[in-house]
Design a protein around this motif. Structure first.
Motif, PDB file in Angstrom:
ATOM      1  N   LEU A   1      89.984  12.430  23.917  1.00 27.78           N
ATOM      2  CA  LEU A   1      89.838  12.621  25.355  1.00 27.78           C
ATOM      3  C   LEU A   1      90.687  11.619  26.136  1.00 27.78           C
ATOM      4  CD1 LEU A   1      85.989  13.233  25.670  1.00 27.78           C
ATOM      5  CD2 LEU A   1      87.809  14.874  26.163  1.00 27.78           C
ATOM      6  N   VAL A   2      90.823  10.408  25.617  1.00 26.83           N
ATOM      7  CA  VAL A   2      91.632   9.396  26.293  1.00 26.83           C
ATOM      8  C   VAL A   2      93.064   9.879  26.474  1.00 26.83           C
ATOM      9  CG1 VAL A   2      92.641   7.076  26.023  1.00 26.83           C
ATOM     10  CG2 VAL A   2      90.201   7.441  25.606  1.00 26.83           C
TER      11      VAL A   2
ATOM     12  N   ASP B   1      93.088   9.607  32.749  1.00 18.79           N
ATOM     13  CA  ASP B   1      93.810   8.632  33.559  1.00 18.79           C
ATOM     14  C   ASP B   1      93.089   7.296  33.630  1.00 18.79           C
ATOM     15  OD1 ASP B   1      96.000  10.414  34.941  1.00 18.79           O
ATOM     16  OD2 ASP B   1      94.130  11.536  35.070  1.00 18.79           O
ATOM     17  N   VAL B   2      91.747   7.332  33.557  1.00 17.69           N
ATOM     18  CA  VAL B   2      90.939   6.131  33.747  1.00 17.69           C
ATOM     19  C   VAL B   2      89.777   6.149  32.761  1.00 17.69           C
ATOM     20  CG1 VAL B   2      89.485   4.842  35.375  1.00 17.69           C
ATOM     21  CG2 VAL B   2      91.501   6.064  36.220  1.00 17.69           C
ATOM     22  N   VAL B   3      89.450   4.968  32.231  1.00 19.10           N
ATOM     23  CA  VAL B   3      88.218   4.756  31.475  1.00 19.10           C
ATOM     24  C   VAL B   3      87.461   3.623  32.154  1.00 19.10           C
ATOM     25  CG1 VAL B   3      87.195   4.019  29.295  1.00 19.10           C
ATOM     26  CG2 VAL B   3      89.191   5.524  29.277  1.00 19.10           C
ATOM     27  N   VAL B   4      86.181   3.839  32.457  1.00 19.51           N
ATOM     28  CA  VAL B   4      85.368   2.784  33.074  1.00 19.51           C
ATOM     29  C   VAL B   4      84.143   2.534  32.212  1.00 19.51           C
ATOM     30  CG1 VAL B   4      86.167   3.315  35.399  1.00 19.51           C
ATOM     31  CG2 VAL B   4      84.099   4.410  34.557  1.00 19.51           C
TER      32      VAL B   4
ATOM     33  N   PRO C   1      99.621   5.292  27.105  1.00 19.42           N
ATOM     34  CA  PRO C   1     100.119   4.113  27.841  1.00 19.42           C
ATOM     35  C   PRO C   1      99.836   4.154  29.339  1.00 19.42           C
ATOM     36  CG  PRO C   1     101.806   5.005  26.357  1.00 19.42           C
ATOM     37  CD  PRO C   1     100.700   6.015  26.418  1.00 19.42           C
ATOM     38  N   ARG C   2      99.472   5.317  29.884  1.00 19.43           N
ATOM     39  CA  ARG C   2      99.210   5.441  31.324  1.00 19.43           C
ATOM     40  C   ARG C   2      97.747   5.170  31.686  1.00 19.43           C
ATOM     41  NH1 ARG C   2     102.481   8.078  34.609  1.00 19.43           N
ATOM     42  NH2 ARG C   2     100.784   9.203  35.654  1.00 19.43           N
ATOM     43  N   ILE C   3      96.919   4.886  30.698  1.00 14.74           N
ATOM     44  CA  ILE C   3      95.487   4.760  30.965  1.00 14.74           C
ATOM     45  C   ILE C   3      95.185   3.469  31.723  1.00 14.74           C
ATOM     46  CG2 ILE C   3      94.792   3.522  28.860  1.00 14.74           C
ATOM     47  CD1 ILE C   3      92.973   6.608  30.239  1.00 14.74           C
TER      48      ILE C   3
END
Length: 800
Positions: free
Chosen positions: A482-483, A487-490, A513-515
């Protein structure tokens, strides 16, 4: 390369028209790398002119204006306004704190500015907003505590309600100003059109400090007939206990935590019944239980209790005063407290910055500028900034919300986690809340067994739900897949949890690399306290907030039990920082790691207190219901059952106005009361003039008369009052939230700011646990039905 050039907002240009409600917000933008030019009038901003008796507020002003450039421009001078227009013409964001209507009066009408300067964002910040019946009212932090509903829940039952320490209102408002500015800027990058934003400090308090109709709010407020008249007895929510060398606070929430405490106490028979595993039973038995705990804690020091508690998994923290905080090794090691120059020739130990970006603290780089210090640099004939080029982002269709097309993987838990993800879900991102059915989010707990929790409904609206067991290798593999699409992981787990799951920044950045990753916790990932258990009440205790939010000279005087501060505002600061990372990614194509400790946010709000104590040891303690540099000021009784108001007399002009209103004009020039110094020496006499007048009059009429004269004043509002408040109603502050699992419609907070084109958030129901698991497995992971069912059978995927 300069330190600022490596930060996510490097190159962003901000012009700030001096006021105080946005100071910390523009400081946060500057911390993250923006170039901020603060424009002051010839006499200087009000914060700069404070007398030494107002040291706490004066030093807070200096801290909130660090990392900025300072210039002087006169709004009454045509030439100066031309210079301002030129400066704004090269900027990305204009933050206006002049007050409602003043920008247009100076020939700088926001709509015209955004039309003339492509992509310009104009953020107007005021006490109550640019519209509505309260638009022109006067306010101070204390007045906003009263009107915003905070005061009614602060204090002991039967006692005078207690004002929280100064700094929290400005800190909350600033965080929302920074968010609104960047959200509108991100929108402008996608639409190529400018945006006007209206931020109200009043709504920042109502929606953002400790919302009644928001995550972990006082849900009972939805029923005015049952809402208590007095303060709730919140001392047993997160109790404070005396120990051998001070005080500690506990925060027993889970069954496991209570059982550990029970064993530590020697397994007293009277509390052996399994019913005490639940919070309500312990609460009802609080008088006896507290006595048992107190007897045990009396024999131990703070350090012993905290250390042993940590070993046993019991959340416990020292209650530290401001002097203690300055000596805590963790805060120095982590870099949140640093010895820096805060004014020419003045060095103090103060908060440096609230977040770390890619391992580096985004914090103090330069002191607050002196008045007009950078006039030559910024206002020179050649101009300060070269012509601006608006770097575009992905195209956005008319009517779309700013984050359409973004995906956020939300591992957040409890209040902080819910609020952080909600900011992106409300604004169009596909936010996927990832939960393990064996360890559901604590917000799902309800007072009524089996019921859907209102707090979860408020905090997780507009999200999708994925049930996934991250404690299995296959579950981690699915998350990593899923990563690649996100775009974002919180997350806001205990430090080391992500690493233990094999989800470090290095691993996830190699996949994508864009995460942009936000890893938050109570005390951060660096320093001696990084492994501490932490909840908002423990953070408050460890950072000096509880000791200041207290009745002076009263043992166990802390009256902050009915709030979960700083969860809400810390999540807002985290959201600002994540958005800064997304803005930087538009140009660099690379993501980043954001690290935030809730303690660092709380310390930042107490910056003025810490600076004053650092410079004059022993000078700072709980203020109670007075303003150190103002008199009469504070909480005053009104006619009626537990009715109170707050009045702030800021200076001699306010005193003269008040004297005319109460029919005592001769006191304006009284030898003992006619100036600030005299009134501070004779507080009781000055307060008596006001009290005698208030107690005999209708409270609404009294406040209206004071406000009409220009004296800041406001009634203490209770939760239900917000739903009928004229200003909040006029500005559309609330909407109905429906959920199929709820027996009734909830009133819910909307957004603090209003925008010209950013749509108001919808209110889609929060997911039940695992509600969208099969949908996500098919659409994002590309799993066939047979494979999905096999993973469900293994307990790796967990559908509704």
């Amino acid at each position: 390369m300069s330190a600022a050039a490596k930060l996510p907002l490097a190159g962003l240009r901000v012009v700030e028209l001096a006021g105080e409600l946005a100071d910390s917000g523009t400081r946060l933008l500057a911390d993250l790398g923006a170039e901020v030019v603060k424009v002051e009038p010839p006499e200087g901003a009000a914060g700069r002119r404070r007398t030494p008796m107002g040291d706490i507020s004066r030093w807070a002003w200096h801290l909130n204006n660090a990392n900025k450039l300072g210039v002087v421009l006169d709004a009454a001078d045509v030439c100066d306004m031309t210079k301002l227009r030129d400066l704004v013409g090269a900027a990305d964001i204009l933050v206006d704190c002049w007050g409602p209507g003043r920008l247009a009066d100076a020939g700088l009408e926001p709509g015209r500015l955004t039309a003339e300067v492509p992509g310009l964002v104009v953020v107007q910040v005021s006490a109550f907003g640019q519209t509505g019946p309260y638009r022109d009212l006067q306010a101070t932090e204390h007045v906003l505590y009263a009107m915003g509903g905070v005061l009614s829940r602060s204090g002991f039952p039967g006692a005078e309600p207690l004002l929280p320490p100064v700094g929290l209102v400005e800190g909350h408002t600033g965080a929302h100003v920074a968010w609104a500015a960047l959200l509108a800027h991100y929108q402008a990058r996608r639409t190529h059109r400018g945006e006007s934003v209206d931020v109200s400090a009043y709504e920042a308090v109502v929606h953002g400090l400790d919302p009644v109709f928001g995550t972990q709010g006082s849900a009972a407020a939805a029923r005015p007939d049952t809402f208590p008249r007095g303060r709730p007895d919140s001392r047993n929510y997160y109790p404070v206990y005396r120990c051998a060398d001070g005080h500690v606070r506990t925060c027993l929430l889970s069954r496991r935590q209570w059982r550990a405490m029970f064993e530590w106490l020697g397994s007293p028979e009277e509390f052996a019944d399994p019913k005490f595993d639940a919070i309500p039973a312990r609460f009802h038995a609080a008088e006896r239980l507290n006595a048992v705990i107190q007897e045990f804690f009396d024999r131990h020091t703070r350090a012993e209790l905290v250390e042993e508690g940590a070993e046993r998994g019991i959340p416990i923290a020292e209650v530290l005063d401001v002097a203690d905080v300055l000596t805590v090794p963790h805060f120095v090691t982590s870099g949140v407290l640093a010895d820096v120059e805060i004014a020419p020739g003045v060095t103090a130990r103060v908060p440096s910055g609230q977040v770390r970006v890619d391992g580096v603290r985004a914090g103090h780089r330069s002191r607050c500028p002196e008045l007009g210090e950078h006039d030559d640099v910024v206002l020179g004939a050649d101009g300060f900034w070269p012509p601006r080029v608006l770097l575009a982002g992905p195209e956005l269709a008319d009517g779309d919300r700013p984050f359409v097309g973004l995906r956020v993987l939300d591992l957040g838990v409890n209040v902080f986690g819910a609020e952080l993800g909600r900011q992106f879900a409300d604004n169009g991102a596909d936010v996927i809340k990832v939960e393990n059915a064996a360890y559901p989010d604590g917000l799902r707990q309800s007072r009524r067994e089996g019921a859907f929790a209102a707090s979860f409904a408020w905090g997780n609206r507009n999200k999708r739900g994925l049930g996934l067991n991250l404690r299995s290798p296959r579950g981690v593999e699915i998350f990593r897949s899923l990563v690649a699409t996100a775009d974002v992981v919180v997350a806001n787990f205990k430090p080391g949890t992500l690493a233990g799951l094999g989800l470090t920044h290095e691993i996830l950045a190699e996949i994508n690399p864009r995460i942009v990753i936000c890893d938050a916790s109570a005390f951060g990932n660096v320093g001696e306290w990084r492994k501490r258990l932490g909840y908002g009440p423990l953070v408050r205790a460890s950072c000096g907030v509880s000791a200041l939010w207290a009745y002076p000279d009263v043992e166990y005087g802390s009256a902050d039990g009915s709030t979960v501060y700083p969860d809400h505002v810390a999540s807002q600061v985290a959201a600002v920082s994540v958005l800064a990372g997304l803005i930087a990614r538009l140009e660099s194509g690379r993501g980043c790691l954001i690290e935030l400790a809730q303690s660092d946010v709380a310390l930042t709000h107490l910056g003025g207190h810490l600076a004053a104590e650092s410079l004059q040891p022993g000078s700072v303690g709980p203020e109670g219901n007075i303003a150190l540099a103002e008199a009469p000021s504070g909480v005053f009784p009104c006619a009626g059952d537990d009715e109170w108001c707050v009045v702030s007399v800021r200076d001699d002009d306010d005193w003269a106005r008040l004297c005319r209103v109460v029919g005592r004009p001769e006191l304006a020039d009284h030898p003992l009361l006619g100036n600030v110094a005299g009134r501070l020496r004779n507080r009781a006499a000055a307060a008596g003039v006001l009290t005698q007048w208030l107690i005999r009059r209708d409270r609404e009429e009294s406040i209206a008369a004071l406000q009409q004269a220009g004296v800041p004043a406001g009634l203490m509002a209770r939760g239900p009052d917000q739903l009928d408040d004229a200003q909040l109603t006029a500005r559309g502050a609330f909407a109905d939230l429906e959920h199929p699992a709820l027996p009734m419609t909830l009133r819910a907070n909307l957004q603090v700011a209003t925008y010209t084109s950013v749509p108001v958030a919808p209110l889609l129901p929060a997911p039940v646990l695992g509600e969208h698991t099969r949908e996500i497995a098919a659409s994002l992971l590309g799993l066939a039905d047979q494979e999905v069912e096999a993973l469900v059978a293994e307990g790796i995927l967990q559908p509704e």
